[in-house]
Write a protein that holds these residues in place. Sequence first.
Motif, PDB file in Angstrom:
ATOM      1  N   ASP A 100       6.640  -2.911  13.925  1.00 15.13           N
ATOM      2  CA  ASP A 100       7.461  -2.770  12.716  1.00 15.13           C
ATOM      3  C   ASP A 100       6.616  -2.706  11.449  1.00 15.13           C
ATOM      4  N   LEU A 101       5.313  -2.915  11.582  1.00 14.53           N
ATOM      5  CA  LEU A 101       4.416  -2.961  10.431  1.00 14.53           C
ATOM      6  C   LEU A 101       3.552  -1.714  10.380  1.00 14.53           C
ATOM      7  N   ALA A 102       3.331  -1.213   9.187  1.00 17.86           N
ATOM      8  CA  ALA A 102       2.503  -0.017   9.020  1.00 17.86           C
ATOM      9  C   ALA A 102       1.966   0.034   7.594  1.00 17.86           C
ATOM     10  N   THR A 103       1.159   1.037   7.333  1.00 19.76           N
ATOM     11  CA  THR A 103       0.586   1.242   6.001  1.00 19.76           C
ATOM     12  C   THR A 103       0.820   2.680   5.583  1.00 19.76           C
ATOM     13  N   ILE A 104       1.240   2.880   4.341  1.00 18.31           N
ATOM     14  CA  ILE A 104       1.393   4.226   3.792  1.00 18.31           C
ATOM     15  C   ILE A 104       0.411   4.400   2.637  1.00 18.31           C
ATOM     16  N   THR A 105       0.117   5.635   2.331  1.00 22.19           N
ATOM     17  CA  THR A 105      -0.675   5.950   1.143  1.00 22.19           C
ATOM     18  C   THR A 105       0.260   6.572   0.123  1.00 22.19           C
ATOM     19  N   ARG A 106       0.396   5.917  -1.016  1.00 24.00           N
ATOM     20  CA  ARG A 106       1.312   6.373  -2.058  1.00 24.00           C
ATOM     21  C   ARG A 106       0.794   7.622  -2.756  1.00 24.00           C
ATOM     22  N   ALA A 107       1.658   8.226  -3.557  1.00 27.46           N
ATOM     23  CA  ALA A 107       1.266   9.424  -4.299  1.00 27.46           C
ATOM     24  C   ALA A 107       0.109   9.138  -5.255  1.00 27.46           C
ATOM     25  N   ASP A 108       0.010   7.871  -5.719  1.00 28.19           N
ATOM     26  CA  ASP A 108      -1.070   7.521  -6.642  1.00 28.19           C
ATOM     27  C   ASP A 108      -2.351   7.128  -5.907  1.00 28.19           C
ATOM     28  N   GLY A 109      -2.341   7.259  -4.578  1.00 24.48           N
ATOM     29  CA  GLY A 109      -3.531   6.960  -3.801  1.00 24.48           C
ATOM     30  C   GLY A 109      -3.639   5.532  -3.310  1.00 24.48           C
ATOM     31  N   LYS A 110      -2.788   4.650  -3.795  1.00 29.41           N
ATOM     32  CA  LYS A 110      -2.828   3.251  -3.367  1.00 29.41           C
ATOM     33  C   LYS A 110      -2.212   3.109  -1.983  1.00 29.41           C
ATOM     34  N   ARG A 111      -2.704   2.142  -1.244  1.00 29.44           N
ATOM     35  CA  ARG A 111      -2.124   1.837   0.056  1.00 29.44           C
ATOM     36  C   ARG A 111      -1.076   0.737  -0.086  1.00 29.44           C
ATOM     37  N   GLN A 112      -0.045   0.807   0.750  1.00 28.40           N
ATOM     38  CA  GLN A 112       1.043  -0.151   0.668  1.00 28.40           C
ATOM     39  C   GLN A 112       1.537  -0.472   2.071  1.00 28.40           C
ATOM     40  N   THR A 113       1.795  -1.738   2.320  1.00 27.37           N
ATOM     41  CA  THR A 113       2.291  -2.185   3.614  1.00 27.37           C
ATOM     42  C   THR A 113       3.789  -1.949   3.703  1.00 27.37           C
ATOM     43  N   THR A 114       4.263  -1.544   4.873  1.00 23.54           N
ATOM     44  CA  THR A 114       5.697  -1.327   5.085  1.00 23.54           C
ATOM     45  C   THR A 114       6.178  -2.183   6.251  1.00 23.54           C
ATOM     46  N   TYR A 115       7.464  -2.552   6.205  1.00 21.94           N
ATOM     47  CA  TYR A 115       8.101  -3.245   7.319  1.00 21.94           C
ATOM     48  C   TYR A 115       9.347  -2.465   7.700  1.00 21.94           C
ATOM     49  N   LYS A 116       9.409  -2.035   8.946  1.00 15.62           N
ATOM     50  CA  LYS A 116      10.479  -1.168   9.436  1.00 15.62           C
ATOM     51  C   LYS A 116      10.652   0.044   8.515  1.00 15.62           C
ATOM     52  N   GLY A 117       9.523   0.510   7.997  1.00 15.91           N
ATOM     53  CA  GLY A 117       9.523   1.695   7.146  1.00 15.91           C
ATOM     54  C   GLY A 117       9.780   1.434   5.677  1.00 15.91           C
ATOM     55  N   TRP A 118      10.121   0.203   5.308  1.00 12.84           N
ATOM     56  CA  TRP A 118      10.393  -0.124   3.901  1.00 12.84           C
ATOM     57  C   TRP A 118       9.110  -0.619   3.235  1.00 12.84           C
ATOM     58  N   PRO A 119       8.625   0.073   2.193  1.00 12.75           N
ATOM     59  CA  PRO A 119       7.464  -0.430   1.458  1.00 12.75           C
ATOM     60  C   PRO A 119       7.755  -1.822   0.875  1.00 12.75           C
ATOM     61  N   LEU A 120       6.743  -2.666   0.858  1.00 13.23           N
ATOM     62  CA  LEU A 120       6.899  -4.048   0.399  1.00 13.23           C
ATOM     63  C   LEU A 120       6.337  -4.241  -1.009  1.00 13.23           C
ATOM     64  N   TYR A 121       7.061  -5.038  -1.792  1.00 11.98           N
ATOM     65  CA  TYR A 121       6.676  -5.309  -3.173  1.00 11.98           C
ATOM     66  C   TYR A 121       6.810  -6.799  -3.488  1.00 11.98           C
ATOM     67  N   TYR A 122       6.071  -7.217  -4.524  1.00 14.22           N
ATOM     68  CA  TYR A 122       6.298  -8.516  -5.144  1.00 14.22           C
ATOM     69  C   TYR A 122       7.282  -8.327  -6.294  1.00 14.22           C
ATOM     70  N   PHE A 123       7.790  -9.425  -6.836  1.00 17.26           N
ATOM     71  CA  PHE A 123       8.554  -9.390  -8.087  1.00 17.26           C
ATOM     72  C   PHE A 123       7.795 -10.226  -9.098  1.00 17.26           C
ATOM     73  N   ALA A 124       7.446  -9.628 -10.246  1.00 18.47           N
ATOM     74  CA  ALA A 124       6.641 -10.319 -11.247  1.00 18.47           C
ATOM     75  C   ALA A 124       7.327 -11.578 -11.766  1.00 18.47           C
ATOM     76  N   GLY A 125       8.653 -11.620 -11.679  1.00 19.30           N
ATOM     77  CA  GLY A 125       9.386 -12.784 -12.171  1.00 19.30           C
ATOM     78  C   GLY A 125       9.313 -13.990 -11.254  1.00 19.30           C
ATOM     79  N   ASP A 126       8.837 -13.799 -10.017  1.00 23.27           N
ATOM     80  CA  ASP A 126       8.629 -14.929  -9.102  1.00 23.27           C
ATOM     81  C   ASP A 126       7.277 -15.542  -9.447  1.00 23.27           C
ATOM     82  N   THR A 127       7.302 -16.700 -10.093  1.00 22.25           N
ATOM     83  CA  THR A 127       6.060 -17.304 -10.555  1.00 22.25           C
ATOM     84  C   THR A 127       5.526 -18.382  -9.626  1.00 22.25           C
ATOM     85  N   ALA A 128       6.257 -18.685  -8.561  1.00 23.06           N
ATOM     86  CA  ALA A 128       5.822 -19.710  -7.617  1.00 23.06           C
ATOM     87  C   ALA A 128       6.217 -19.312  -6.211  1.00 23.06           C
TER      88      ALA A 128
END
Length: 283
Positions: A100-128
């Motif tokens: 279920d885990l993979a890596t994609i290369t974004r249009a900007d060249g950065k790599r991003q981890t995916t789970y079941k095809g969904w790219p994963l992100y943080y939220f800047a508002g989560d401070t802890a």
Amino acid sequence: MKLKVNTWLLFSLLFVTIFSSCSKNDEETTAPPTVAGKKTLKTVTNATFGTVITDGDGRTLYFFSIDANGSSGCTGGCETAWPVFFAEDLTNIPGLAATDLATITRADGKRQTTYKGWPLYYFAGDTAPLEVKGDASGGTWFVAKPDYSIMLASTQLVGNDGKNYLENTSEGTGITQYLTDASGRTLYGFTPDRFNVNTYTRADLSNNAIWPIYESAVLNVPSVLARNMFAQITVAGRTQLTYKGRPLYYFGPDTKRGETKGVSVPAPGVWPILTLNTTALNP
């Protein structure tokens, strides 16, 4: 004698140089490897959301419904609020299947981890660690979970006829949010169906390849959906998931995530996508 002394000095200097060089290499080899910037994944239990996916430090990760096709739709200013998550090593993560885990290369060249095809992100508002402040933001961001039975996609509907459609089945350009399975594959309803009654699938499943039933347990759903709107029925010996009393189906020719070809087959409105606004069938 002078020659012998110089030779001895030269040998001594050479020995010291070699010894120093070897000592330096040994230090570099045996020193603990740096882990700065190295990230991994794990699952943790949250009192409100149950099991969620976080990075190795417990910082919550999220899915973006616009990413239904598997590529990242968050760039520029969006990335400031929702930083990209990337982990180099995706092996041996308890609670998460490696497939279920993979890596994609974004249009900007950065790599991003995916789970079941969904790219994963943080939220800047989560401070802890373990904070989940970003869930349901804009109605398109949802906490990453390993056990969704339903997800939401937000894309342009494009029928099998190549035309663009809107939620109301009319032709038009615009983003529609609709139900998918956990991997982003579009789900449909069948207009002739009755409350929790599948009127399409034959008992011998001979037409199941065209509009396969969605076989799933009632697990977790995005927080903007009510879990009690989902139920299970038995069809031809299989378990089909329903939403608001409407049996759920795939469309066979939708071979890629994010495809919505079924909205125009055989005519718009016969096999509609399902949304938060879908009318519930009466028992």
